[in-house]
Design an enzyme around this catalytic site. Structure first.
Site, PDB file in Angstrom:
ATOM      1  N   ASP A 181       4.204  12.081  15.937  1.00 52.23           N
ATOM      2  CA  ASP A 181       4.450  12.198  14.495  1.00 52.23           C
ATOM      3  C   ASP A 181       3.125  12.381  13.750  1.00 52.23           C
ATOM      4  O   ASP A 181       2.894  11.740  12.737  1.00 52.23           O
ATOM      5  CB  ASP A 181       5.205  10.951  14.000  1.00 52.23           C
ATOM      6  CG  ASP A 181       5.819  11.145  12.622  1.00 52.23           C
ATOM      7  OD1 ASP A 181       5.933  12.317  12.193  1.00 52.23           O
ATOM      8  OD2 ASP A 181       6.168  10.144  11.974  1.00 52.23           O
ATOM      9  N   ILE A 226       0.857  -1.197   0.000  1.00 52.05           N
ATOM     10  CA  ILE A 226       0.000   0.000   0.000  1.00 52.05           C
ATOM     11  C   ILE A 226       0.886   1.238   0.000  1.00 52.05           C
ATOM     12  O   ILE A 226       0.573   2.249  -0.599  1.00 52.05           O
ATOM     13  CB  ILE A 226      -0.916   0.044   1.239  1.00 52.05           C
ATOM     14  CG1 ILE A 226      -1.721  -1.237   1.397  1.00 52.05           C
ATOM     15  CG2 ILE A 226      -1.830   1.250   1.178  1.00 52.05           C
ATOM     16  CD1 ILE A 226      -2.522  -1.277   2.683  1.00 52.05           C
ATOM     17  N   GLY A 227       1.982   1.155   0.699  1.00 58.30           N
ATOM     18  CA  GLY A 227       2.854   2.322   0.725  1.00 58.30           C
ATOM     19  C   GLY A 227       4.053   2.097   1.605  1.00 58.30           C
ATOM     20  O   GLY A 227       4.187   1.049   2.234  1.00 58.30           O
ATOM     21  N   GLY A 248       6.053   4.007   4.662  1.00 57.29           N
ATOM     22  CA  GLY A 248       6.082   5.138   5.585  1.00 57.29           C
ATOM     23  C   GLY A 248       7.513   5.419   5.997  1.00 57.29           C
ATOM     24  O   GLY A 248       8.456   4.947   5.383  1.00 57.29           O
ATOM     25  N   THR A 249       7.649   6.216   7.051  1.00 58.27           N
ATOM     26  CA  THR A 249       8.978   6.623   7.505  1.00 58.27           C
ATOM     27  C   THR A 249       9.811   5.411   7.925  1.00 58.27           C
ATOM     28  O   THR A 249      10.992   5.354   7.715  1.00 58.27           O
ATOM     29  CB  THR A 249       8.844   7.585   8.712  1.00 58.27           C
ATOM     30  OG1 THR A 249       7.721   8.419   8.460  1.00 58.27           O
ATOM     31  CG2 THR A 249      10.059   8.425   8.917  1.00 58.27           C
ATOM     32  N   ALA A 289       8.397   1.934   7.927  1.00 57.52           N
ATOM     33  CA  ALA A 289       7.847   0.611   7.634  1.00 57.52           C
ATOM     34  C   ALA A 289       7.239   0.555   6.253  1.00 57.52           C
ATOM     35  O   ALA A 289       6.837   1.562   5.688  1.00 57.52           O
ATOM     36  CB  ALA A 289       6.779   0.274   8.670  1.00 57.52           C
ATOM     37  N   LYS A 290       7.163  -0.664   5.756  1.00 61.19           N
ATOM     38  CA  LYS A 290       6.444  -0.903   4.515  1.00 61.19           C
ATOM     39  C   LYS A 290       5.040  -1.324   4.942  1.00 61.19           C
ATOM     40  O   LYS A 290       4.892  -2.041   5.931  1.00 61.19           O
ATOM     41  CB  LYS A 290       7.141  -2.054   3.800  1.00 61.19           C
ATOM     42  CG  LYS A 290       6.847  -2.107   2.344  1.00 61.19           C
ATOM     43  CD  LYS A 290       7.694  -3.160   1.685  1.00 61.19           C
ATOM     44  CE  LYS A 290       8.357  -2.593   0.453  1.00 61.19           C
ATOM     45  NZ  LYS A 290       9.094  -3.525  -0.306  1.00 61.19           N
TER      46      LYS A 290
HETATM   47  O1  3AM Z   1       1.430   5.831   0.438  1.00 65.80           O
HETATM   48  P1  3AM Z   1       0.119   6.467   0.762  1.00 65.80           P
HETATM   49  O2  3AM Z   1       0.312   7.795   1.407  1.00 65.80           O
HETATM   50  O3  3AM Z   1      -0.845   6.478  -0.341  1.00 65.80           O
HETATM   51  O4  3AM Z   1      -2.335   5.811   3.776  1.00 65.80           O
HETATM   52  C1  3AM Z   1      -1.149   5.146   4.159  1.00 65.80           C
HETATM   53  C2  3AM Z   1      -0.014   5.442   3.211  1.00 65.80           C
HETATM   54  O5  3AM Z   1      -0.523   5.523   1.903  1.00 65.80           O
HETATM   55  C3  3AM Z   1      -1.309   3.652   4.011  1.00 65.80           C
HETATM   56  O6  3AM Z   1      -0.003   3.165   3.802  1.00 65.80           O
HETATM   57  C4  3AM Z   1       0.830   4.200   3.271  1.00 65.80           C
HETATM   58  C5  3AM Z   1       2.107   4.324   4.092  1.00 65.80           C
HETATM   59  O7  3AM Z   1       1.810   4.726   5.394  1.00 65.80           O
HETATM   60  N1  3AM Z   1      -1.821   3.028   5.248  1.00 65.80           N
HETATM   61  C6  3AM Z   1      -1.200   2.995   6.451  1.00 65.80           C
HETATM   62  N2  3AM Z   1      -1.964   2.349   7.338  1.00 65.80           N
HETATM   63  C7  3AM Z   1      -3.087   1.948   6.682  1.00 65.80           C
HETATM   64  C8  3AM Z   1      -4.263   1.237   7.082  1.00 65.80           C
HETATM   65  N3  3AM Z   1      -4.421   0.782   8.344  1.00 65.80           N
HETATM   66  C9  3AM Z   1      -2.998   2.391   5.345  1.00 65.80           C
HETATM   67  N4  3AM Z   1      -3.952   2.166   4.442  1.00 65.80           N
HETATM   68  C10 3AM Z   1      -5.057   1.466   4.879  1.00 65.80           C
HETATM   69  N5  3AM Z   1      -5.204   1.009   6.157  1.00 65.80           N
END
Ligand code: 3AM
Length: 461
Positions: free
Chosen positions: A139, A22-23, A25-26, A28-29
């Site tokens: 954060d 899905i993405g 983050g800082t 984690a994947k």
């Molecule tokens: O990469 P983008 O910004 O599109 O929205 C979060 C982010 O998307 C998504 O994962 C990416 C990296 O943080 N995300 C995080 N937690 C989530 C969750 N519980 C999630 N999407 C759906 N459900």
């Protein structure tokens, strides 16, 4: 060799079937996954164990994750369980389907005060609740503000503050992985700070963005940005009501000791309008054995990652034949409207497609890495959420009929959509369109946004 569209390798971690990324983050994947016992969709955060164990932050994370497992709040993303393998920690979270709150601003601009107030009230409900349980966020920023199917705010990453602090110590928060725009002055000054007041500052920045449509503190030069934040140097736009202006100024108070507190927020006249406190219950019977097991790091409790070859439910050819008249979003099983991944079909050779993609991506500032018929396109410039990375893969359906999958691997979804629009324009002569679709596209209103155009000759997931 092109990948066979009839079968697919499935990755499984314990009972979870792992799907697309899905993405990132800082720290984690994040992967989409499905609980194979219940069918329930989840999001799994995958963290390198090294990062947690090496930095001696495991005690804090263990405590906070345990607390988060007990929390079931309507405005907080639920944490279901944690697992570990030899090298990774998996945090299983509720899958939130409504996208990010800030995508609304990017798409539709600033919000009306009533709408912004509703989200802000939900944010404060979440923050207040977690603070009362001794869990701070540290954060809070757009990526962590998600919307559920009912359109309610869900704050993610509560309980993982030790990880974001670690990212900060590693210099990540202020570089490629994030911007300091939401960070309180006392955090930037690095003199030790109180998690609660620092979180409130970030809430103030978030409220400002919702109401103004832009950031209160912004500068291309990081030192200038730090200066503006330290002095709380911002100007409210003229359309803000006096009440909103006064309220924001009390939150964006550079001295944390003078900053408004949550009880004071709850008493503020602007905030109180139409306020409904959240209704929720606390889980009393949550089992914390999984958290213990992960942090004991005993091999006995390690989950294994399995790879299974499985036939796909539908092959690419069937998918294409159906794409002529049907809305494919339901077919692929993801209704939430995220456009992080898309496919289109091409009537030319795979090599031609790869060459075309390369030719289209390079002038847009992307470095192109190729491996067989898979490509990774990396934007050399940082965007809103770091460098945009796009993964593409070509699947063969018939000798000269291919399906091209284009996925966002990293970075901002809207930037990905914009890139995809440019890519599809460059590939226009090789994209296979079903009969009738060409005329339909010409008729489209010029004002249609990027996403609608993408839907014309491909399906977005
Ligand atoms: O990469 P983008 O910004 O599109 O929205 C979060 C982010 O998307 C998504 O994962 C990416 C990296 O943080 N995300 C995080 N937690 C989530 C969750 N519980 C999630 N999407 C759906 N459900």
């Amino acid at each position: 060799m092109l990948r066979n569209s009839q079968s697919k390798i499935k990755r499984k971690i314990d009972k979870y079937e792992i799907g697309r990324t899905i993405g990132e983050g800082t720290f984690a994947k994040v992967k989409f996954a499905r609980n194979s016992e219940t069918g329930e969709p989840v999001a799994i955060k995958i963290i390198d164990k090294d990062k947690v164990l090496k930095h001696k932050i495991s005690e804090q994370i263990k405590r906070e994750i345990s607390t988060m497992k007990l929390i079931k709040h309507p405005n907080v993303v639920q944490l279901y369980e944690v697992m570990a393998s030899k090298t990774k920690i998996f945090i299983v979270l509720e899958f939130v389907t409504g996208g990010e709150l800030f995508d609304k601003i990017v798409n539709h601009g600033r919000m009306r005060e009533d709408e912004a107030r509703k989200y802000f009230q939900q944010l404060i409900n979440a923050v207040d609740y977690c603070h009362s349980r001794g869990v701070f966020h540290r954060d809070l920023k757009p990526e962590n503000l998600l919307l559920d199917a009912a359109g309610n705010l869900r704050v993610s990453d509560f309980g993982l503050s030790a990880l974001s602090q670690q990212a900060e110590n590693d210099g990540l928060l202020h570089t490629a992985c994030g911007t300091p725009n939401y960070v309180a002055p006392e955090v930037l000054n690095d003199r030790g700070y109180d998690g609660a007041t620092a979180d409130l500052w970030s809430c103030g920045v978030i409220l400002f963005v919702l109401l103004a449509g832009y950031l209160p503190f912004d500068d291309n030069n990081v030192m200038n940005l730090y200066k503006k934040i330290s002095m709380a140097q911002f100007t409210c736009p003229p359309w803000l009501s006096f009440g909103a202006m006064k309220f924001i100024t009390r939150i964006l108070e550079p001295n944390p000791l003078k900053r408004i507190t949550i009880p004071e927020i709850l008493e503020d006249k602007w905030f109180k309008k139409d306020y409904k406190a959240a209704v929720f219950y606390e889980k009393e019977d949550a089992n914390l054995d999984d958290v213990e097991a992960v942090f004991k790091d005993s091999e006995e409790f390690h989950v294994t990652e399995k790879k299974e070859e499985q036939p796909t439910a539908m092959n690419a050819f069937e998918l294409i034949s159906m794409s002529k008249g049907l809305n494919l979003e339901n077919l692929i099983g993801v209704k939430e409207g995220y456009k992080k991944e898309t496919r289109f079909s091409c009537k030319c050779t795979a090599n031609e497609i790869v060459k075309k993609i390369e030719q289209a991506a390079k002038p847009l500032g992307f470095d192109v890495h190729k491996k067989n018929y898979k490509m990774r396109l990396e934007n050399s410039k940082a965007g809103r959420k770091g460098n945009l990375n796009v993964a593409t893969e070509v699947f063969q359906v018939a000798p000269c009929l291919h399906v091209v999958e284009v996925k966002k691997a990293k970075g901002d979804t809207l930037e990905f959509n914009k890139f995809y629009k440019k890519l599809s324009t460059s590939l226009e002569d090789v994209v296979w369109k079903a009969e009738g679709e060409e005329e339909k596209e010409e008729d489209e209103d010029e004002e249609d946004d990027d996403d609608d155009q993408i839907k014309c000759c491909s399906q977005s997931v």
